[in-house]
Write a protein that holds these residues in place. Structure first.
Motif, PDB file in Angstrom:
ATOM      1  N   ALA A 582    -127.967 -48.385  -4.014  1.00  0.00           N
ATOM      2  CA  ALA A 582    -128.920 -48.171  -2.916  1.00  0.00           C
ATOM      3  C   ALA A 582    -129.129 -49.468  -2.137  1.00  0.00           C
ATOM      4  CB  ALA A 582    -130.249 -47.665  -3.481  1.00  0.00           C
ATOM      5  N   GLU A 583    -129.591 -49.337  -0.901  1.00  0.00           N
ATOM      6  CA  GLU A 583    -129.833 -50.514  -0.053  1.00  0.00           C
ATOM      7  C   GLU A 583    -131.145 -51.177  -0.465  1.00  0.00           C
ATOM      8  OE1 GLU A 583    -130.053 -51.740   4.701  1.00  0.00           O
ATOM      9  OE2 GLU A 583    -129.753 -49.645   4.112  1.00  0.00           O
ATOM     10  N   VAL A 584    -131.095 -52.486  -0.716  1.00  0.00           N
ATOM     11  CA  VAL A 584    -132.271 -53.235  -1.165  1.00  0.00           C
ATOM     12  C   VAL A 584    -132.549 -54.348  -0.170  1.00  0.00           C
ATOM     13  CG1 VAL A 584    -133.352 -54.401  -3.128  1.00  0.00           C
ATOM     14  CG2 VAL A 584    -131.445 -52.832  -3.525  1.00  0.00           C
ATOM     15  N   HIS A 585    -133.781 -54.402   0.346  1.00  0.00           N
ATOM     16  CA  HIS A 585    -134.139 -55.428   1.326  1.00  0.00           C
ATOM     17  C   HIS A 585    -135.614 -55.793   1.199  1.00  0.00           C
ATOM     18  CE1 HIS A 585    -130.720 -56.258   3.838  1.00  0.00           C
ATOM     19  NE2 HIS A 585    -130.503 -54.987   4.109  1.00  0.00           N
ATOM     20  N   THR A 586    -135.960 -56.906   1.838  1.00  0.00           N
ATOM     21  CA  THR A 586    -137.375 -57.237   2.011  1.00  0.00           C
ATOM     22  C   THR A 586    -137.967 -56.297   3.064  1.00  0.00           C
ATOM     23  OG1 THR A 586    -136.858 -58.852   3.720  1.00  0.00           O
ATOM     24  CG2 THR A 586    -137.007 -59.672   1.448  1.00  0.00           C
ATOM     25  N   VAL A 587    -139.274 -56.384   3.241  1.00  0.00           N
ATOM     26  CA  VAL A 587    -139.954 -55.548   4.240  1.00  0.00           C
ATOM     27  C   VAL A 587    -139.356 -55.798   5.616  1.00  0.00           C
ATOM     28  CG1 VAL A 587    -142.186 -54.901   5.215  1.00  0.00           C
ATOM     29  CG2 VAL A 587    -142.057 -55.720   2.851  1.00  0.00           C
ATOM     30  N   ASP A 588    -139.109 -57.074   5.940  1.00  0.00           N
ATOM     31  CA  ASP A 588    -138.565 -57.423   7.255  1.00  0.00           C
ATOM     32  C   ASP A 588    -137.243 -56.713   7.513  1.00  0.00           C
ATOM     33  OD1 ASP A 588    -140.088 -59.658   5.903  1.00  0.00           O
ATOM     34  OD2 ASP A 588    -140.145 -60.395   7.967  1.00  0.00           O
TER      35      ASP A 588
END
Length: 675
Positions: A582-588
């Motif tokens: 799955a795609e994992v990122h910070t809020v930004d």
């Protein structure tokens, strides 16, 4: 407090831009210099041990496909600028733009491809200072349009209000598929003689509204410049404009969505009627170069200090000089003469290209580009009647002033209740204050909020709607009943379920109910950790739960690209990322985007009940409004409830039966995360 002069304020802005430029470039260079290649790849900003091959050309660039046998996960994406190196990357000057990527390959567009750049190379995510230079140059040469915008911002000049009754008279001509709030926003924007602000909360069709404004302005024979902070947002604007609109998309063609390639300036140049002249000249250049290269090139070793003029004069006299024979002098003179013809032909090509560019832009009803690209020489002297800017609440003032310098009227769209521009240098925090946010506070009558959301199940919008938008948003009937059951799930097999103790939670996660909070408060070892030397924070238990849930959902039939995992902290993103597709990122990284399912790991859990920058409620707003069908939140209620907004949120979750105690996965899961 007295009025601030424009000159004084602009000097402050230039200083802040210079500081931020240094911070961004130094952070990148410091990381490239001091991180090992393996560590930089681990954080997603480099790929090592790649071999490349040239696969073709596109729009004047060589396409090089770099690959390796082992898979990689990276933050480097299509459109990013990258540094190609072999050995010490800091010493390399070779940069290119990513056009495509897979799990084992990445394709980069390069102007030139040196032989060394095809074997055992490294690719690094890269930044340069061109955007900062454009901001500073624009600030140093303010024109009346930008001065006027700054006068409004500094409250040194009053704007004329809009009469809604007058504005509403042109609504009959607007696309019937738009809702009432969109139509009102369009009418008011069209009626404004200086500026207008469209407040577009999550999923309310902000970009679609701007597209209709562009159409209406063109109907009035107005030439439009449409911009946004990111290439993705510009592409979204381009895609919604019909084929009957004559538009051109400026910017590097490899940073443009493949869907929009035919709208790019580069594509239109290659297909311009006059481009055949260039092809003819290029063939002549090839012939001349072949003849030229049969002669001696006047290298420093051969010319021995002789100027081109002296070589030509000596050739006429058939005279040798400084130990160089007459035949070599004559051969060098011939090389110089033929090379001059090549240069003249190239100059002619540039003149033809300039004429074609001017012709394309002149005939275009709307020009679309990023804020920064609005500074391109192509647009100098072009008269626009109006500038339309998307993502205005994410654009710093130095950035947004670049497009605003091009017209007297401007229309901005954004949501100041979501994240501001990303600023690295703590000294540059004033750059987070945007033109959109300030103007909507000073001139609320010059704004309109879109109030129908088309993104998410109504349950998911309830809390952010009441907390951040005074209950002003309604759900469209199109999303009234969407939920996770629409994704045709299957029960995961026994191996996925870990063991029977986890079955209850699995059923709750997969049920149609759109919202679920898993409280880690009662779990052993649930406190956050800080890695040595890091300024970020991670939470191993939350990472464990997040990964198990995401992978179990994928086993249940949900596509990995439909799941997004959000965490406010970089170290938590790095901890989770290798263990799920799955795609994992910070809020930004998720601002302005959406996924069918979002899992949030809030991380903060400590005896002092400190929540750090989770106190910036704009981050909470963005996080809660990315999911369309299912939102799962993992956190420690005790720590979070040290803040009144999070207290209200947990109370809301408990009241509506969206709250569960997180399971003890220490005994359920054999997989170990890095400590």
């Amino acid at each position: 407090m007295g009025k601030i002069s424009i000159d004084h304020y602009v000097k402050q802005l230039i200083n802040l831009v210079e500081l931020e430029k240094k911070a961004e470039i130094n952070a990148m260079l410091r990381e490239i210099k001091y991180f090992s290649p393996q560590k930089r790849e681990k954080v997603g900003r480099a790929i090592n041990h790649l071999n490349g091959k040239i696969t073709g050309q596109e729009l004047g660039f060589n396409l090089v496909k770099y690959g390796r046998k082992s898979q990689f996960k990276t933050e480097i994406n299509t459109g990013d600028l990258v540094l190609i190196s072999r050995g010490d990357p800091v010493k390399s000057k070779l940069t290119g733009t990513v056009t495509e990527k897979g799990s084992r390959f990445i394709i980069v567009a390069l102007e030139k491809v040196p032989l060394w750049a095809l074997k055992e190379i490294r690719i690094d995510l890269y930044v340069n200072d061109i955007t900062f230079r454009r901001m500073i140059e624009n600030l140093e040469k303010l024109n009346p349009h930008t001065k006027k915008a700054l006068q409004f911002f500094l409250n040194n000049e009053k704007s004329h209000s809009i009469k809604v009754a007058k504005a509403s008279t042109s609504a009959a001509d607007i696309d019937k598929n738009l809702n009432h709030s969109q139509k009102i926003a369009i009418c008011m924007a069209m009626a404004s003689n200086d500026f207008f602000l469209i407040h577009g909360p999550f999923g309310t069709g902000k970009t679609r509204t701007l597209q209709e404004i562009i159409v209406q302005e063109i109907k009035k024979c107005n030439k439009v410049l449409a911009t946004a902070e990111s290439n993705t947002a510009v592409d979204n604007l381009v895609e919604g404009l019909g084929e009957d609109i004559n538009s051109v998309r400026l910017g590097h063609p490899q940073r443009v969505s493949r869907k929009n390639i035919e709208k790019t300036l580069a594509y239109k140049l290659e297909n311009h009627p006059q481009h055949s002249k260039i092809r003819g000249i290029e063939k002549e250049i090839e012939k001349i170069i072949a003849k030229r290269d049969q002669n001696h090139k006047p290298s420093p070793a051969l010319r021995r200090g002789l100027s081109d003029t002296r070589i030509l004069l000596n050739a006429v006299k058939r005279r040798g000089v400084r130990g160089i024979s007459p035949n070599v002098i004559i051969s060098m003179a011939r090389w110089i003469e033929l090379n001059k013809k090549v240069e003249d032909y190239h100059l002619n090509i540039r003149k033809i290209e300039s004429h074609m560019v001017a012709d394309i832009i002149k005939k275009s009803e709307v020009v679309l580009c990023t804020n920064s690209s609005a500074a391109l020489d192509y647009l100098k002297g072009i008269k626009f009647q109006v500038v339309v800017v998307d993502e205005a609440s994410q654009s710093t003032i130095p950035s947004i002033l670049i497009p605003l310098s091009k017209a007297r009227r401007f229309i901005l769209a954004g949501d100041h209740r979501q994240l501001p521009p990303t600023i690295l240098n703590p000294q540059c925090k004033p750059l987070e204050k945007t033109l959109f946010e300030k103007l909507i506070r000073i001139y609320p009558e010059k704004s309109h909020m879109l109030n129908i959301q088309y993104r998410m199940n109504p349950v998911l919008m309830q809390f952010p709607n009441q907390e951040f938008y005074e209950k002003g948003i309604k759900a469209s009937g199109k999303v009234e009943k969407i939920n996770i059951a629409d994704l045709e799930l299957k029960n995961p097999d026994e191996n996925t379920a870990i063991n029977k103790k986890f079955e209850t939670l699995i059923k709750k996660i997969l049920r149609p109910q759109p919202l679920l909070f898993l409280d880690t408060l009662n779990l052993p070892h649930h406190y956050e950790k800080r890695s040595k030397g890091s300024t970020s924070i991670k939470n191993i238990i939350e990472a464990d739960i997040t990964t198990i849930i995401s992978n179990m959902m994928i086993k249940s039939g949900i596509k990995s690209e439909d799941i997004g995992i959000i965490s406010p902290y970089d170290d938590q993103v790095k901890l989770i990322n290798p263990h799920t597709p799955a795609e994992v990122h910070t809020v930004d990284g998720f601002q302005g985007r959406e996924k069918e399912i979002i899992i949030i790991s809030l991380v903060r859990s400590n005896p002092k009940r400190e929540i750090g920058f989770l106190k910036d409620l704009r981050r909470l707003n963005v996080s809660l409004t990315r999911a369309k069908r299912k939102l799962i939140i993992i956190g420690d209620s005790s720590t979070l409830c040290s803040h009144p907004t999070y207290t209200r949120f947990v109370d809301y979750l408990k009241k509506h039966d969206f709250y569960e105690n997180a399971p003890d996965l220490i005994s359920l899961n054999n997989k170990k995360f890095e400590k």
